[in-house]
Design an enzyme around this catalytic site. Structure first.
Site, PDB file in Angstrom:
ATOM      1  N   LEU A   1       0.839  -1.196   0.000  1.00  0.00           N
ATOM      2  CA  LEU A   1       0.000   0.000   0.000  1.00  0.00           C
ATOM      3  C   LEU A   1       0.873   1.243   0.000  1.00  0.00           C
ATOM      4  O   LEU A   1       1.913   1.286   0.656  1.00  0.00           O
ATOM      5  CB  LEU A   1      -0.913   0.016   1.231  1.00  0.00           C
ATOM      6  CG  LEU A   1      -1.846  -1.180   1.410  1.00  0.00           C
ATOM      7  CD1 LEU A   1      -2.925  -0.861   2.426  1.00  0.00           C
ATOM      8  CD2 LEU A   1      -2.460  -1.623   0.099  1.00  0.00           C
TER       9      LEU A   1
ATOM     10  N   GLY B   1       0.917  -5.415   1.054  1.00  0.00           N
ATOM     11  CA  GLY B   1      -0.053  -5.361  -0.040  1.00  0.00           C
ATOM     12  C   GLY B   1       0.482  -5.972  -1.329  1.00  0.00           C
ATOM     13  O   GLY B   1      -0.293  -6.490  -2.153  1.00  0.00           O
TER      14      GLY B   1
ATOM     15  N   ASN C   1       4.305  -8.013   6.273  1.00  0.00           N
ATOM     16  CA  ASN C   1       5.092  -7.339   7.321  1.00  0.00           C
ATOM     17  C   ASN C   1       4.319  -6.247   8.068  1.00  0.00           C
ATOM     18  O   ASN C   1       4.907  -5.435   8.782  1.00  0.00           O
ATOM     19  CB  ASN C   1       6.368  -6.734   6.717  1.00  0.00           C
ATOM     20  CG  ASN C   1       6.073  -5.591   5.758  1.00  0.00           C
ATOM     21  OD1 ASN C   1       5.041  -5.598   5.107  1.00  0.00           O
ATOM     22  ND2 ASN C   1       6.947  -4.611   5.682  1.00  0.00           N
ATOM     23  N   GLU C   2       2.987  -6.226   7.934  1.00  0.00           N
ATOM     24  CA  GLU C   2       2.185  -5.138   8.500  1.00  0.00           C
ATOM     25  C   GLU C   2       2.471  -4.849   9.974  1.00  0.00           C
ATOM     26  O   GLU C   2       2.593  -3.695  10.374  1.00  0.00           O
ATOM     27  CB  GLU C   2       0.678  -5.422   8.347  1.00  0.00           C
ATOM     28  CG  GLU C   2       0.121  -5.181   6.969  1.00  0.00           C
ATOM     29  CD  GLU C   2       0.260  -6.390   6.049  1.00  0.00           C
ATOM     30  OE1 GLU C   2       1.038  -7.308   6.371  1.00  0.00           O
ATOM     31  OE2 GLU C   2      -0.404  -6.396   5.012  1.00  0.00           O
TER      32      GLU C   2
HETATM   33  C1  LIG Z   1      -8.980  -3.576  13.322  1.00  0.00           C
HETATM   34  C2  LIG Z   1      -8.430  -3.782  11.959  1.00  0.00           C
HETATM   35  C3  LIG Z   1      -9.200  -3.103  10.872  1.00  0.00           C
HETATM   36  C4  LIG Z   1      -8.466  -3.114   9.581  1.00  0.00           C
HETATM   37  C5  LIG Z   1      -7.214  -2.292   9.690  1.00  0.00           C
HETATM   38  C6  LIG Z   1      -6.451  -2.202   8.425  1.00  0.00           C
HETATM   39  C7  LIG Z   1      -5.110  -1.522   8.667  1.00  0.00           C
HETATM   40  C8  LIG Z   1      -4.443  -1.109   7.412  1.00  0.00           C
HETATM   41  C9  LIG Z   1      -3.321  -1.988   6.989  1.00  0.00           C
HETATM   42  C10 LIG Z   1      -3.560  -2.654   5.696  1.00  0.00           C
HETATM   43  C11 LIG Z   1      -2.519  -3.521   5.247  1.00  0.00           C
HETATM   44  C12 LIG Z   1      -1.309  -2.759   4.819  1.00  0.00           C
HETATM   45  C13 LIG Z   1      -0.583  -3.186   3.866  1.00  0.00           C
HETATM   46  C14 LIG Z   1       0.624  -2.476   3.323  1.00  0.00           C
HETATM   47  O1  LIG Z   1       0.955  -2.747   2.215  1.00  0.00           O
HETATM   48  S1  LIG Z   1       1.482  -1.293   4.200  1.00  0.00           S
HETATM   49  C15 LIG Z   1       2.979  -0.973   3.254  1.00  0.00           C
HETATM   50  C16 LIG Z   1       4.014  -1.987   3.592  1.00  0.00           C
HETATM   51  N1  LIG Z   1       5.173  -1.815   2.743  1.00  0.00           N
HETATM   52  C17 LIG Z   1       6.405  -1.773   3.198  1.00  0.00           C
HETATM   53  O2  LIG Z   1       6.667  -1.885   4.379  1.00  0.00           O
HETATM   54  C18 LIG Z   1       7.487  -1.587   2.176  1.00  0.00           C
HETATM   55  C19 LIG Z   1       8.292  -0.373   2.428  1.00  0.00           C
HETATM   56  N2  LIG Z   1       9.289  -0.219   1.385  1.00  0.00           N
HETATM   57  C20 LIG Z   1      10.428  -0.948   1.359  1.00  0.00           C
HETATM   58  O3  LIG Z   1      10.682  -1.812   2.152  1.00  0.00           O
HETATM   59  C21 LIG Z   1      11.372  -0.631   0.248  1.00  0.00           C
HETATM   60  O4  LIG Z   1      11.005   0.615  -0.293  1.00  0.00           O
HETATM   61  C22 LIG Z   1      11.409  -1.663  -0.881  1.00  0.00           C
HETATM   62  C23 LIG Z   1      12.063  -2.972  -0.381  1.00  0.00           C
HETATM   63  C24 LIG Z   1      10.023  -1.961  -1.452  1.00  0.00           C
HETATM   64  C25 LIG Z   1      12.299  -1.101  -2.023  1.00  0.00           C
HETATM   65  O5  LIG Z   1      13.549  -0.712  -1.484  1.00  0.00           O
HETATM   66  P1  LIG Z   1      14.474   0.319  -2.272  1.00  0.00           P
HETATM   67  O6  LIG Z   1      15.734   0.461  -1.475  1.00  0.00           O
HETATM   68  O7  LIG Z   1      14.596  -0.121  -3.675  1.00  0.00           O
HETATM   69  O8  LIG Z   1      13.658   1.686  -2.297  1.00  0.00           O
HETATM   70  P2  LIG Z   1      13.511   2.745  -1.113  1.00  0.00           P
HETATM   71  O9  LIG Z   1      13.226   2.077   0.163  1.00  0.00           O
HETATM   72  O10 LIG Z   1      14.704   3.633  -1.135  1.00  0.00           O
HETATM   73  O11 LIG Z   1      12.195   3.530  -1.547  1.00  0.00           O
HETATM   74  C26 LIG Z   1      12.179   4.411  -2.669  1.00  0.00           C
HETATM   75  C27 LIG Z   1      11.173   5.497  -2.416  1.00  0.00           C
HETATM   76  O12 LIG Z   1       9.883   4.904  -2.319  1.00  0.00           O
HETATM   77  C28 LIG Z   1       9.269   5.264  -1.071  1.00  0.00           C
HETATM   78  N3  LIG Z   1       8.442   4.130  -0.628  1.00  0.00           N
HETATM   79  C29 LIG Z   1       8.836   2.879  -0.404  1.00  0.00           C
HETATM   80  N4  LIG Z   1       7.809   2.109  -0.037  1.00  0.00           N
HETATM   81  C30 LIG Z   1       6.726   2.907  -0.007  1.00  0.00           C
HETATM   82  C31 LIG Z   1       5.354   2.683   0.299  1.00  0.00           C
HETATM   83  N5  LIG Z   1       4.855   1.488   0.653  1.00  0.00           N
HETATM   84  N6  LIG Z   1       4.503   3.729   0.216  1.00  0.00           N
HETATM   85  C32 LIG Z   1       4.958   4.951  -0.146  1.00  0.00           C
HETATM   86  N7  LIG Z   1       6.260   5.226  -0.462  1.00  0.00           N
HETATM   87  C33 LIG Z   1       7.134   4.209  -0.390  1.00  0.00           C
HETATM   88  C34 LIG Z   1      10.455   5.521  -0.151  1.00  0.00           C
HETATM   89  O13 LIG Z   1      10.051   6.337   0.916  1.00  0.00           O
HETATM   90  C35 LIG Z   1      11.408   6.225  -1.091  1.00  0.00           C
HETATM   91  O14 LIG Z   1      10.943   7.562  -1.236  1.00  0.00           O
HETATM   92  P3  LIG Z   1      11.971   8.770  -1.530  1.00  0.00           P
HETATM   93  O15 LIG Z   1      12.559   8.455  -2.871  1.00  0.00           O
HETATM   94  O16 LIG Z   1      11.118   9.985  -1.504  1.00  0.00           O
HETATM   95  O17 LIG Z   1      13.010   8.732  -0.453  1.00  0.00           O
END
Ligand SMILES: CCCCCCCCCCC/C=C/C(=O)SCCNC(=O)CCNC(=O)[C@H](O)C(C)(C)COP(=O)(O)OP(=O)(O)OC[C@H]1O[C@@H](n2cnc3c(N)ncnc32)[C@H](O)[C@@H]1OP(=O)(O)O
Length: 301
Positions: A108, A153, A177-178
């Site tokens: 997400l 996601g 990993n949420e």
């Molecule tokens: C009672 C209960 C009721 C219901 C409740 C529901 C609750 C809601 C929850 C729903 C389930 C959620 C699901 C999700 O998907 S949450 C998102 C989880 N994702 C992550 O943790 C991934 C994070 N990202 C990474 O680990 C790395 O970016 C990755 C391995 C994917 C790539 O690594 P890489 O080194 O290649 O790139 P960077 O980390 O340097 O990232 C580049 C830029 O992208 C931005 N970024 C990364 N991930 C995200 C993201 N998920 N959303 C937005 N932006 C993201 C990162 O900040 C960098 O930005 P900049 O270039 O500006 O620095």
């Protein structure tokens, strides 16, 4: 950061777009891959569709740099592409993959979950539900060619497909990993995990927020095959051929029998699920946790 046409473009995104340069080479390779003259790619800004009508297969590529995070726009464009393919009798299967190097989908888009209005959260969640229901219940065979990291996601997208091929690279981690972000996967994500890896493995992975490296993902059954990075798409297409050898009506009825009860749990309570999400994500403590996580990600970059 590099400056391009007045836009701040992260250097990493530019590097990744090196993968897109392969797109030019791909034009030549299209004939070899079965995309003959007159067969056109289609899609949208963030979703590229490469059709192979002769095979009845379309390769659907996510191309929303830098990390294919599931923004409202990407969710919407993906739903539209899937709907189009589902309704086109030419196609019997899709391969879902990433057009970016090293990332399938970062899950997400956290910027959609931080500092927005309740109305925005509701719109976003409805779009995510829509995508999941469409992909999970699609009559098309869906094979995920997971050519990069696929957390949360991103993992849900893969689990919604019929078959998963993962690239054998240490960066290609996949899993729910949420909890590590301080958030909770919705029940329908949990159900998908349980249906795929069983209750015990799902419970552990969901509570611990495990991101599995390829060999572990294969061992628990989160993915079906692990292959060298450069063989992910060809392996996905070979798997597709095996699935397409089965008559559609029998396979589709079986898929529906297996998946409809899970999908119905959400379909019957969609609005309540939206309201749960909105009230959860609007909490101050959750907003703080998400902001902190996002800042850490940005600092790391
Ligand atoms: C009672 C209960 C009721 C219901 C409740 C529901 C609750 C809601 C929850 C729903 C389930 C959620 C699901 C999700 O998907 S949450 C998102 C989880 N994702 C992550 O943790 C991934 C994070 N990202 C990474 O680990 C790395 O970016 C990755 C391995 C994917 C790539 O690594 P890489 O080194 O290649 O790139 P960077 O980390 O340097 O990232 C580049 C830029 O992208 C931005 N970024 C990364 N991930 C995200 C993201 N998920 N959303 C937005 N932006 C993201 C990162 O900040 C960098 O930005 P900049 O270039 O500006 O620095």
């Amino acid at each position: 950061m590099a400056l391009m046409a007045g836009l701040r473009v992260p250097a990493r995104a530019l590097l990744r777009s090196g993968c897109w340069l392969r797109g030019a080479a791909l034009a030549g390779a299209e004939a070899a891959a079965g995309l003959g003259a007159g067969v056109r790619r289609f899609g949208s800004q963030r979703v590229l569709v490469e059709p192979d009508p002769a095979a009845g297969v379309a390769v659907v590529k996510l191309k929303s740099p830098p990390v294919n995070s599931l923004s409202l726009e990407l969710l919407t464009e993906l739903v539209i592409s899937l709907e189009k393919l589902d309704n086109d009798k030419t196609f019997r299967g899709i391969v879902l993959t990433s057009d970016l190097c090293g990332v399938f989908s970062a899950g997400l888009d956290l910027t959609e979950l931080c500092g927005r209005s309740p109305a925005h959260y509701a719109e976003y969640w409805r779009a995510l539900q829509e995508l999941w229901l469409r992909l999970y219940l699609s009559g098309l065979v869906s094979v995920a060619a997971v050519n990069g990291a696929s957390p949360a996601g991103g993992c849900l997208l893969c689990l919604s497909c019929d078959y998963r091929v993962l690239a054998d690279s240490p960066s290609c981690v996949i899993g729910p990993n949420e909890t590590r972000l301080g958030i909770v996967a919705p029940f329908w994500f949990k159900d998908c995990m349980v249906n795929t890896v069983g209750h015990r493995a799902a419970e552990q992975a969901l509570q611990l927020g495990t991101l599995f490296p390829p060999a572990e993902a294969l061992r628990v059954g989160l993915v079906d095959q692990v292959v060298p990075e450069d063989q992910v798409q060809s392996t996905a297409l070979a798997a597709m051929a095996r699935w397409l050898a089965i008559p559609d009506h029998a396979r589709q009825l079986t898929k529906s029998m297996m998946r409809k009860p899970t999908a119905d749990r959400l379909a019957k309570h969609r609005e309540a699920d939206v309201q749960s999400f909105v009230s959860f994500v609007s909490r101050d403590s959750i907003q703080k946790a998400l902001q902190t996580y996002l800042e850490k990600l940005k600092q790391k970059g």
